[in-house]
Scaffold this active site. Structure first.
Site, PDB file in Angstrom:
ATOM      1  N   GLU A  77     -47.777 -51.217 -42.013  1.00  0.00           N
ATOM      2  CA  GLU A  77     -46.935 -50.354 -41.180  1.00  0.00           C
ATOM      3  C   GLU A  77     -47.425 -50.259 -39.743  1.00  0.00           C
ATOM      4  OE1 GLU A  77     -47.964 -49.727 -44.232  1.00  0.00           O
ATOM      5  OE2 GLU A  77     -46.541 -48.558 -45.393  1.00  0.00           O
ATOM      6  N   LYS A  92     -56.621 -51.443 -54.700  1.00  0.00           N
ATOM      7  CA  LYS A  92     -56.602 -52.637 -53.859  1.00  0.00           C
ATOM      8  C   LYS A  92     -57.588 -53.641 -54.427  1.00  0.00           C
ATOM      9  CE  LYS A  92     -55.077 -53.969 -49.649  1.00  0.00           C
ATOM     10  NZ  LYS A  92     -55.028 -53.720 -48.226  1.00  0.00           N
ATOM     11  N   TRP A  98     -52.397 -55.120 -53.437  1.00  0.00           N
ATOM     12  CA  TRP A  98     -52.165 -53.830 -54.063  1.00  0.00           C
ATOM     13  C   TRP A  98     -51.823 -53.954 -55.548  1.00  0.00           C
ATOM     14  CZ3 TRP A  98     -53.883 -49.884 -51.826  1.00  0.00           C
ATOM     15  CH2 TRP A  98     -53.753 -49.688 -50.457  1.00  0.00           C
ATOM     16  N   THR A 129     -44.382 -53.640 -48.263  1.00  0.00           N
ATOM     17  CA  THR A 129     -45.651 -53.136 -48.768  1.00  0.00           C
ATOM     18  C   THR A 129     -45.347 -52.360 -50.048  1.00  0.00           C
ATOM     19  OG1 THR A 129     -47.533 -51.744 -48.227  1.00  0.00           O
ATOM     20  CG2 THR A 129     -45.466 -51.114 -47.230  1.00  0.00           C
TER      21      THR A 129
HETATM   22  P1  AMP Z   1     -51.833 -53.105 -46.359  1.00  0.00           P
HETATM   23  O1  AMP Z   1     -50.625 -52.470 -45.831  1.00  0.00           O
HETATM   24  O2  AMP Z   1     -51.619 -53.899 -47.578  1.00  0.00           O
HETATM   25  O3  AMP Z   1     -52.537 -53.880 -45.306  1.00  0.00           O
HETATM   26  O4  AMP Z   1     -52.833 -51.965 -46.822  1.00  0.00           O
HETATM   27  C1  AMP Z   1     -53.204 -50.925 -45.977  1.00  0.00           C
HETATM   28  C2  AMP Z   1     -54.206 -50.056 -46.653  1.00  0.00           C
HETATM   29  O5  AMP Z   1     -55.397 -50.792 -46.952  1.00  0.00           O
HETATM   30  C3  AMP Z   1     -54.688 -48.897 -45.807  1.00  0.00           C
HETATM   31  O6  AMP Z   1     -53.795 -47.819 -45.849  1.00  0.00           O
HETATM   32  C4  AMP Z   1     -56.029 -48.593 -46.425  1.00  0.00           C
HETATM   33  O7  AMP Z   1     -55.876 -47.774 -47.576  1.00  0.00           O
HETATM   34  C5  AMP Z   1     -56.524 -49.952 -46.861  1.00  0.00           C
HETATM   35  N1  AMP Z   1     -57.448 -50.497 -45.850  1.00  0.00           N
HETATM   36  C6  AMP Z   1     -57.178 -51.393 -44.891  1.00  0.00           C
HETATM   37  N2  AMP Z   1     -58.284 -51.679 -44.179  1.00  0.00           N
HETATM   38  C7  AMP Z   1     -59.276 -50.931 -44.692  1.00  0.00           C
HETATM   39  C8  AMP Z   1     -60.664 -50.772 -44.393  1.00  0.00           C
HETATM   40  N3  AMP Z   1     -61.259 -51.451 -43.433  1.00  0.00           N
HETATM   41  N4  AMP Z   1     -61.354 -49.885 -45.143  1.00  0.00           N
HETATM   42  C9  AMP Z   1     -60.774 -49.184 -46.146  1.00  0.00           C
HETATM   43  N5  AMP Z   1     -59.482 -49.306 -46.486  1.00  0.00           N
HETATM   44  C10 AMP Z   1     -58.737 -50.166 -45.769  1.00  0.00           C
END
Ligand code: AMP
Length: 541
Positions: A329, A439, A444, A184
């Protein structure tokens, strides 16, 4: 006193054996790169995974070795999801959208011994390979016969499988052995690896299939639009095998028209993806209506689903939306938003508010909110703080990195970096991120990386990048920059070209605004709160 129950290792092979024994004829459908459809069954996944697993030794793969994948969602990638961990190795899914430099760093850090590359992505992978000090063994699949590549140590996936045996006996693997690796991006420093174990992924699979969570059942047809290179496709392939559900893998065909066609044609009951995908699908369906009444739950996560879009799906298209929050994570599922009994009497407008929240932690994930002074905040729907979690599928430390206090607390919780509040009935609402990552379309973008590169340009002294909301991509980067006094004035286009030479296209901000100075905090850091406020007040229009 100890319990007297069996010590039964929770390993991925149990899930595949279950699917093969109970649901051998249930289908896996892949939309191939040329648009044709490939269909086979869980029994085929089982026998081909055995063949593949038995052949990995011939590539020099030993238990614990990392095996990379560089591919879209398809049946070969599914076979790798099972064959690699069930052989004792670690399935390392590489995000094909990262830049060659980022990928080269990740492959080097993981020390991948072999990488399975989808042939249509070969040119992209060759650019990565050119940056590797030692190129791993490459296995190509989904390509035209006789495909040519400059890479030296390559072989063909089907030849490898043909040389394997479907009577191969799975090796005995301890449930704590590593099974999967996903990187990540970080705000600062390099990408970090989350290393899943068989046990954590097995328990996550049961977590996904809780009825308060995704709750996949045998009659479902599940389509992960979320890429298999992103957080194990949210664990959906394993959850489908456990439930005996059918899978539809859309390959590279992620445009709204293609997705609408596939959903209608294959009778998809649970499609899953980031909000950007569902914005596109909604717009497509307004222009080209189709019968998508097969959908019983549209799963959305990875970024916040706008309330207006939830309402549009539910009222105009009669599609139930299930909003979830998670992180790489967390394997990745953390919370799911479903209406509860006490919401039934609410007017519809209030129901969409509930669904727009990130939802309730699923059983297995403990959650707390910690305020700036390190105290646990009450669940009153107002008190905000950092979301911290713990549980059997939550990361304990990053791969090959000492557990740092900015990620893990002394009392054993993972610091998510998300900021939010909990309502008295246990619904999480995310309000912000402590880190300033952007995002965009589910992927990211690091604001810090962009700032550093902008400031690396001779005609820029200072730069800041913030996320601004975007109807299509959820968020896009916006850059503000201060021109170096005395330097030849640089244009926006020149700066965009400068960034495009380093990062993937989608990282490049659509808008770069020149300002006289950038707001700073008392300790001289870029004050993003103030910058965001200035943006909201229209100062950069
Ligand atoms: P990733 O590890 O790439 O899946 O990203 C995780 C991050 O995405 C989280 O820490 C959040 O900041 C964001 N995220 C994931 N799901 C949501 C959601 N339903 N609403 C807002 N942010 C989200």
């Amino acid at each position: 006193m100890q319990g007297l129950m069996m010590d039964y290792p929770l390993t991925m092979e149990r899930i595949l054996e279950h699917a093969n024994r109970l649901y051998p004829r249930k289908r896996i459908t892949t939309v191939l790169p040329d648009g044709n459809v490939h269909r086979y069954t869980w029994a085929d996944v089982h026998s081909r995974s055995k063949r593949l697993a038995s052949a990995l030794g011939g590539l020099g793969i030993e238990p614990g070795d990392r095996v990379g994948t560089f591919a879209w969602n398809n049946y070969q990638h599914l076979e790798l999801y099972f064959a690699v961990p069930c052989s004792g190795a670690v399935c390392h899914t590489l995000n094909i959208r990262l830049s060659p430099d980022q990928l080269a760093y990740i492959i080097g850090h993981a020390e991948d011994k072999a990488i399975f590359v989808e042939s249509t992505l070969l040119p992209r992978f060759e650019a990565v390979a050119a940056r590797l000090s030692r190129c791993p063994r490459i296995v190509l699949f989904n390509g035209e016969p006789g495909i040519r590549t400059a890479l030296s140590d390559t072989c063909c996936y089907e030849d490898l499988i043909a040389g394997g045996s479907d009577t191969f006996e799975w090796p005995v693997i301890g449930e704590d052995a590593a099974m999967g690796l996903c990187y990540t991006s970080g705000t600062t420093g390099e990408p970090r690896g989350a290393l899943y174990s068989h046990r954590s992924m097995f328990l996550h699979t049961l977590g996904v299939n809780q009825s308060n969570a995704v709750g996949i059942v045998e009659s479902d047809v599940v389509m992960p639009v979320v890429p298999q290179f992103h957080a194990m496709a949210w664990g959906l392939p394993y959850a489908c095998a456990a439930a005996g559900a059918e899978l539809v893998l859309p390959g590279p065909h992620l445009n709204p028209g293609a997705l609408a066609r596939t959903i209608a044609k294959e009778g998809v009951s649970i499609p899953a993806g980031v909000p950007t995908i569902w914005t596109g699908l909604y717009e497509e369906l307004k222009v080209n209506p189709r019968d998508i009444s097969c959908i019983r739950a549209l799963i959305v996560g990875g970024a916040a689903m706008p309330r207006s879009l939830i309402e549009a799906y539910e009222t105009e298209l009669d599609v139930p939306v299930v909003h979830a929050w998670g992180m790489t994570e967390l394997s990745p599922l953390g919370t799911v938003s479903r209406l509860q009994r006490h919401h039934r009497a609410l007017p519809d407008a209030d129901k969409w508010d509930v669904k727009a929240r990130q939802g309730v932690p699923i059983c297995g994930v403990d959650m707390r909110i910690v305020d700036d002074s390190g105290n646990e905040a009450p669940w009153d729907g107002r008190s905000m703080g950092e979301i911290q979690v713990r549980g059997p599928w939550v990361i304990e430390s990053y791969y090959r990195q000492d557990p740092a206090p900015d990620h893990f607390t002394a009392d054993g919780w993972f610091r998510t970096g998300d900021v939010g509040a909990m309502s008295p009935d246990g619904f999480l609402t995310i309000t912000d991120r402590t880190r300033d990552l952007i995002k965009s379309g589910g992927e990211w973008i690091s604001s810090v990386a962009l700032e550093n590169t902008l400031m690396g340009h001779p005609a820029v002294t200072e730069a800041a990048v913030i996320a601004v909301s975007d109807a299509k991509w959820t968020e896009r980067p916006l850059a503000i920059a201060v021109r170096s006094p005395g330097a030849v004035p640089v244009t926006v286009e020149a700066l965009r070209a400068h960034l495009a030479s380093v990062y993937p296209k989608y990282w490049v901000p659509d808008k770069i605004v020149f300002v006289a100075q950038i707001p700073k905090t008392s300790v001289g850091k870029l004050d993003k709160k103030v910058i965001r406020r200035q943006y909201a007040e229209g100062q950069f229009d």
